[in-house]
Write an enzyme that holds these catalytic residues in place. Structure first.
Site, PDB file in Angstrom:
ATOM      1  N   ARG A 282      23.537  19.368  75.833  1.00 36.35           N
ATOM      2  CA  ARG A 282      22.656  20.691  75.971  1.00 36.35           C
ATOM      3  C   ARG A 282      24.104  21.884  75.982  1.00 36.35           C
ATOM      4  O   ARG A 282      25.702  21.529  76.365  1.00 36.35           O
ATOM      5  CB  ARG A 282      21.849  20.458  77.101  1.00 36.35           C
ATOM      6  CG  ARG A 282      20.993  20.609  77.352  1.00 36.35           C
ATOM      7  CD  ARG A 282      19.710  20.913  76.017  1.00 36.35           C
ATOM      8  NE  ARG A 282      18.743  20.253  75.975  1.00 36.35           N
ATOM      9  CZ  ARG A 282      18.385  19.762  74.744  1.00 36.35           C
ATOM     10  NH1 ARG A 282      19.330  19.498  73.939  1.00 36.35           N
ATOM     11  NH2 ARG A 282      16.965  19.222  75.007  1.00 36.35           N
TER      12      ARG A 282
ATOM     13  N   GLU B 115      20.073  30.102  73.386  1.00 36.76           N
ATOM     14  CA  GLU B 115      20.167  30.459  72.397  1.00 36.76           C
ATOM     15  C   GLU B 115      18.629  31.252  71.744  1.00 36.76           C
ATOM     16  O   GLU B 115      17.706  31.301  73.014  1.00 36.76           O
ATOM     17  CB  GLU B 115      19.932  28.767  71.599  1.00 36.76           C
ATOM     18  CG  GLU B 115      20.515  27.828  71.510  1.00 36.76           C
ATOM     19  CD  GLU B 115      20.466  26.733  72.024  1.00 36.76           C
ATOM     20  OE1 GLU B 115      19.336  26.448  71.112  1.00 36.76           O
ATOM     21  OE2 GLU B 115      20.970  25.612  71.816  1.00 36.76           O
TER      22      GLU B 115
ATOM     23  N   HIS C 111      20.961  24.488  66.001  1.00 41.81           N
ATOM     24  CA  HIS C 111      21.063  23.369  67.257  1.00 41.81           C
ATOM     25  C   HIS C 111      19.646  22.496  66.315  1.00 41.81           C
ATOM     26  O   HIS C 111      18.547  22.328  66.269  1.00 41.81           O
ATOM     27  CB  HIS C 111      20.327  23.965  68.115  1.00 41.81           C
ATOM     28  CG  HIS C 111      19.431  22.964  68.842  1.00 41.81           C
ATOM     29  ND1 HIS C 111      18.986  23.752  70.998  1.00 41.81           N
ATOM     30  CD2 HIS C 111      19.447  21.923  69.049  1.00 41.81           C
ATOM     31  CE1 HIS C 111      18.579  22.478  71.046  1.00 41.81           C
ATOM     32  NE2 HIS C 111      19.073  21.934  70.668  1.00 41.81           N
TER      33      HIS C 111
END
Length: 318
Positions: free
Chosen positions: A236, A265, A284
């Site tokens: 993360r 994000e 991601h």
């Protein structure tokens, strides 16, 4: 008829499994999250929600959805969910472990190789017409073969990454709160966090995000790494103090970093990481293969159907 809300546009064939017995509302966007106001409005009479990491499942949301029985999170992680609040409201939370393990480990391995061999910088130079010819140290990167690789978080993804190191004859170190059973078969050695940092040529962060691991990788941590080392994060974004990582890469405290996750994000072209030499950035995509994403969606749907039909969830959290 019980209502299910799906907060992002997913495979319609998978959604059709739910439409046979339930009222289904789908947010028809692929990359844009459902706005918070819309999220609260759509779910106030919902019995189930298929959520994304961008959806905050908190006290406000849970209090607003009195009929809610289950939230199926399309991810292994669930740091977007207040588990204590979910327990108070007797809402089942599920996630998607195991089905994305190999795909995410594969992406982590890709990041390590790309960072080590300066693949993106070399590609950019060629594509922009800057390649003037061969020279002995032109785009000379770092070997991965025979190096020491440290894994922060030897869970299923960390272990899958470690298995891929066998062909590279790597020396594998790892740091966990406790010993990993999988590590014995992999020849991996449990070490302190400081030893992991100081001894590793590559450091992979694959741990879940907790209060203990949040901002674990800060200026002090990067300062303990070799100046030839590379940092890879598929855990993360909040594991990292981003200002400190940017400074470490910019000033040569470490040789490079490769990231698939960020604290806030999505990031834009104005983010401090963008444009830094020796920084590899991905949006991601750790589990982003078609087969894996479909498997994740099917697991979410199956969890929802089990709970709404009076059964037990397949992959409950907590």
């Amino acid at each position: 008829m019980k209502k299910i809300v799906i907060t992002r546009n997913i495979n319609p064939d998978i959604v059709d499994k739910l439409r046979k017995d339930f009222e289904v509302s789908v947010w028809e966007e692929d990359q844009k999250p459902m706005p918070r106001e819309k999220f609260l409005e759509e779910t106030k009479d919902a019995h189930a929600v298929l959520s994304m990491l961008s959806d905050k499942v908190d006290e406000e949301f849970l209090s607003n959805a009195p009929e809610l029985k289950v939230v199926a999170n399309l991810a292994v992680g669930f740091d977007n969910i207040d588990l204590d609040a979910a327990r108070r409201h007797e809402v089942v939370i599920t996630n998607t472990p195991d089905v994305l393990t190999e795909t995410t480990a594969e992406l982590a391995f890709t990041l390590m190789l790309v960072s080590a061999r300066k693949v993106l910088a070399a590609n950019k130079e060629l594509m922009e017409g800057g390649w003037s010819g061969w020279s002995p140290y032109h785009m000379a990167g770092t070997d991965v073969f025979g190096k020491t690789v440290g894994i922060f978080g030897m869970g299923s993804i960390g272990a899958a990454f470690a298995r891929r190191l066998a062909g590279f004859r790597s020396n594998i170190l790892y740091h966990n709160r406790s010993e990993s059973g999988a590590a014995d078969d992999l020849g991996a050695k449990l070490v302190s966090f400081d030893e992991l940092l100081s001894e590793s040529d590559f450091v992979l962060c694959a741990a879940p995000l907790t209060e203990e691991t949040k901002h674990k990788f800060d200026a002090e941590a990067f300062g303990k790494m070799k100046d030839t080392a590379h940092f890879i994060n598929i855990g993360r974004g909040a594991h990292v103090v981003e200002d400190d990582l940017a400074e470490a890469v910019r000033t040569g405290v470490i040789a490079g970093a490769a990231l698939d996750v960020f604290e806030n994000e999505p990031i834009g072209a104005d983010h401090q990481f963008v444009g830094l030499d020796n920084m590899t950035l991905l949006p991601h995509i750790g589990s982003a293969s078609v087969a894996t994403r479909n498997n994740m969606m099917n697991l979410c749907v199956n969890n929802i159907m089990e709970v709404l039909n009076g059964g037990r969830p397949i992959t409950p959290v907590g």
